[in-house]
Design a protein around this motif. Structure first.
Motif, PDB file in Angstrom:
ATOM      1  N   MET A   1       6.368  31.231  38.275  1.00  0.00           N
ATOM      2  CA  MET A   1       5.249  31.164  38.752  1.00  0.00           C
ATOM      3  C   MET A   1       4.061  31.174  37.511  1.00  0.00           C
ATOM      4  SD  MET A   1       2.838  30.803  41.160  1.00  0.00           S
ATOM      5  CE  MET A   1       3.856  31.138  42.525  1.00  0.00           C
ATOM      6  N   GLU A   2       4.289  32.055  36.494  1.00  0.00           N
ATOM      7  CA  GLU A   2       3.476  31.782  35.202  1.00  0.00           C
ATOM      8  C   GLU A   2       3.719  30.668  34.474  1.00  0.00           C
ATOM      9  OE1 GLU A   2       1.554  34.152  34.178  1.00  0.00           O
ATOM     10  OE2 GLU A   2       1.725  35.385  35.958  1.00  0.00           O
ATOM     11  N   ASN A   3       4.977  30.156  34.606  1.00  0.00           N
ATOM     12  CA  ASN A   3       5.321  28.617  33.927  1.00  0.00           C
ATOM     13  C   ASN A   3       4.511  27.623  34.850  1.00  0.00           C
ATOM     14  OD1 ASN A   3       6.735  29.771  31.948  1.00  0.00           O
ATOM     15  ND2 ASN A   3       8.719  29.615  33.136  1.00  0.00           N
ATOM     16  N   PHE A   4       4.559  27.692  35.930  1.00  0.00           N
ATOM     17  CA  PHE A   4       3.750  26.742  36.883  1.00  0.00           C
ATOM     18  C   PHE A   4       2.300  26.806  36.614  1.00  0.00           C
ATOM     19  CE2 PHE A   4       1.680  26.004  40.865  1.00  0.00           C
ATOM     20  CZ  PHE A   4       2.055  24.610  41.048  1.00  0.00           C
ATOM     21  N   LYS A   5       1.690  28.148  36.409  1.00  0.00           N
ATOM     22  CA  LYS A   5       0.546  28.044  36.371  1.00  0.00           C
ATOM     23  C   LYS A   5       0.029  27.429  34.908  1.00  0.00           C
ATOM     24  CE  LYS A   5      -0.633  32.286  39.012  1.00  0.00           C
ATOM     25  NZ  LYS A   5      -0.738  33.758  39.072  1.00  0.00           N
ATOM     26  N   LYS A   6       0.874  27.702  34.026  1.00  0.00           N
ATOM     27  CA  LYS A   6       0.550  27.228  32.350  1.00  0.00           C
ATOM     28  C   LYS A   6       0.582  25.726  32.593  1.00  0.00           C
ATOM     29  CE  LYS A   6       2.393  31.098  29.931  1.00  0.00           C
ATOM     30  NZ  LYS A   6       3.264  31.453  28.950  1.00  0.00           N
ATOM     31  N   ARG A   7       1.713  25.148  33.398  1.00  0.00           N
ATOM     32  CA  ARG A   7       1.559  23.767  33.648  1.00  0.00           C
ATOM     33  C   ARG A   7       0.472  23.112  33.978  1.00  0.00           C
ATOM     34  NH1 ARG A   7       7.005  24.718  34.809  1.00  0.00           N
ATOM     35  NH2 ARG A   7       6.662  24.175  36.852  1.00  0.00           N
ATOM     36  N   ILE A   8      -0.041  23.715  35.024  1.00  0.00           N
ATOM     37  CA  ILE A   8      -1.018  23.299  35.915  1.00  0.00           C
ATOM     38  C   ILE A   8      -2.401  23.348  35.137  1.00  0.00           C
ATOM     39  CG2 ILE A   8      -2.735  23.680  37.882  1.00  0.00           C
ATOM     40  CD1 ILE A   8      -0.136  22.275  38.529  1.00  0.00           C
ATOM     41  N   SER A   9      -2.459  24.421  34.050  1.00  0.00           N
ATOM     42  CA  SER A   9      -3.622  24.752  33.218  1.00  0.00           C
ATOM     43  C   SER A   9      -3.552  23.706  32.170  1.00  0.00           C
ATOM     44  CB  SER A   9      -3.662  26.017  32.629  1.00  0.00           C
ATOM     45  OG  SER A   9      -4.686  26.172  32.020  1.00  0.00           O
ATOM     46  N   ARG A  10      -2.291  23.235  31.764  1.00  0.00           N
ATOM     47  CA  ARG A  10      -2.390  22.181  30.697  1.00  0.00           C
ATOM     48  C   ARG A  10      -2.517  20.889  31.182  1.00  0.00           C
ATOM     49  NH1 ARG A  10       2.145  25.107  28.897  1.00  0.00           N
ATOM     50  NH2 ARG A  10       3.621  23.559  30.087  1.00  0.00           N
ATOM     51  N   GLN A  11      -2.230  20.572  32.297  1.00  0.00           N
ATOM     52  CA  GLN A  11      -2.578  19.409  33.034  1.00  0.00           C
ATOM     53  C   GLN A  11      -3.781  19.106  33.314  1.00  0.00           C
ATOM     54  OE1 GLN A  11      -0.227  16.968  33.623  1.00  0.00           O
ATOM     55  NE2 GLN A  11      -2.140  15.637  33.936  1.00  0.00           N
ATOM     56  N   ALA A  12      -4.797  20.284  33.741  1.00  0.00           N
ATOM     57  CA  ALA A  12      -6.055  20.163  34.157  1.00  0.00           C
ATOM     58  C   ALA A  12      -6.774  19.841  32.839  1.00  0.00           C
ATOM     59  CB  ALA A  12      -6.349  21.431  34.735  1.00  0.00           C
ATOM     60  N   ASP A  13      -6.621  20.695  31.719  1.00  0.00           N
ATOM     61  CA  ASP A  13      -7.091  20.565  30.470  1.00  0.00           C
ATOM     62  C   ASP A  13      -6.998  18.907  29.961  1.00  0.00           C
ATOM     63  OD1 ASP A  13      -7.911  22.999  30.332  1.00  0.00           O
ATOM     64  OD2 ASP A  13      -6.274  23.618  29.118  1.00  0.00           O
ATOM     65  N   GLU A  14      -6.078  18.348  30.134  1.00  0.00           N
ATOM     66  CA  GLU A  14      -5.577  16.993  29.618  1.00  0.00           C
ATOM     67  C   GLU A  14      -6.546  16.090  30.454  1.00  0.00           C
ATOM     68  OE1 GLU A  14      -1.571  15.759  29.212  1.00  0.00           O
ATOM     69  OE2 GLU A  14      -0.941  17.230  27.741  1.00  0.00           O
ATOM     70  N   ASP A  15      -6.484  16.286  31.847  1.00  0.00           N
ATOM     71  CA  ASP A  15      -7.084  15.369  32.742  1.00  0.00           C
ATOM     72  C   ASP A  15      -8.627  15.553  32.231  1.00  0.00           C
ATOM     73  OD1 ASP A  15      -4.962  14.832  34.011  1.00  0.00           O
ATOM     74  OD2 ASP A  15      -5.159  16.436  35.752  1.00  0.00           O
ATOM     75  N   ARG A  16      -9.192  16.727  31.811  1.00  0.00           N
ATOM     76  CA  ARG A  16     -10.660  16.635  31.428  1.00  0.00           C
ATOM     77  C   ARG A  16     -10.865  15.914  30.326  1.00  0.00           C
ATOM     78  NH1 ARG A  16     -10.183  22.027  33.727  1.00  0.00           N
ATOM     79  NH2 ARG A  16      -9.734  22.758  31.752  1.00  0.00           N
TER      80      ARG A  16
END
Length: 210
Positions: free
Chosen positions: A82-97
């Motif tokens: 779950m922690e890894n999933f949250k980190k991946r989602i956060s990185r993806q959101a940062d890249e999208d922005r």
């Protein structure tokens, strides 16, 4: 003859219970050894039963402990995933922005190209100084807007050819520069942050044939 007085009759030595015991009375327990209480004979097997119950309890406790350890391990793995999933989602959101303006920059660059062409054309005329200066000011302002969003030109002229940043459209035979050096830029490339919006289209040097 004198009559016998029943009140003075001697006590009888006959014992009905003793006779019954001696005659195999049904209330007698023949399985009880002589000299041993009946209660002791019925409880001879209790220590073995208690030991068996204790062993079963120990086995059940060990099994429960193993299940608990497996459950803990599974919970830890789920938490890590779950922690890894949250980190991946956060990185993806940062890249999208970070790269959300890529399509916009790609559409604006041809406008800048046309401005630069207009400046070059104005430089070839004798009476286009004012027009040339106006186009140059607009182009500089346009480049300032791009730089505000960290969209910058890719260095190319006289730089070593880099296929990640440059697109070679031709080769030029020359001994003035080392091989694979950019000797001319046909179209300026840009990158947004560290991602290429479009590569620089360049002419690359090559060594003369001997």
């Amino acid at each position: 003859m004198a009559k016998e007085n029943p009140k003075h009759r001697p006590p009888s030595s006959h014992n009905p219970q003793a006779d019954a015991a001696g005659d195999g009375h049904p209330f007698q327990d023949d399985s009880v050894p002589k000299g041993q209480p009946a209660s002791d004979a019925r409880t001879d097997d209790r220590p073995d039963d208690l030991q068996a119950d204790s062993e079963r309890s120990i086995d059940e406790l060990a099994s429960l402990q193993e299940e608990l350890e497996r459950a803990k391990d599974h919970a830890l793995r789920c938490r890590a995933e779950m922690e890894n999933f949250k980190k991946r989602i956060s990185r993806q959101a940062d890249e999208d922005r970070r790269y959300a303006n890529m399509p916009l920059m790609s559409d604006l660059l041809p406008v800048l190209d046309n401005m630069n062409r207009a400046i070059e054309a104005a430089e070839k005329t004798q009476h286009g100084a004012a027009l040339r200066e106006g186009f140059r000011m607009v182009a500089e302002q346009f480049q300032g807007v791009l730089a505000k969003y960290d969209c910058r030109e890719i260095a190319a002229f006289h730089e070593p050819f880099d296929p990640n940043l440059h697109e070679a459209i031709s080769q030029q035979v020359t001994d003035e520069f080392p091989p694979n050096t950019v000797v001319a830029v046909a179209e300026t490339g840009f990158q947004l942050h560290d991602r290429v919006v479009r590569p620089s289209r360049v002419i690359v040097s090559t060594r003369p044939e001997e």
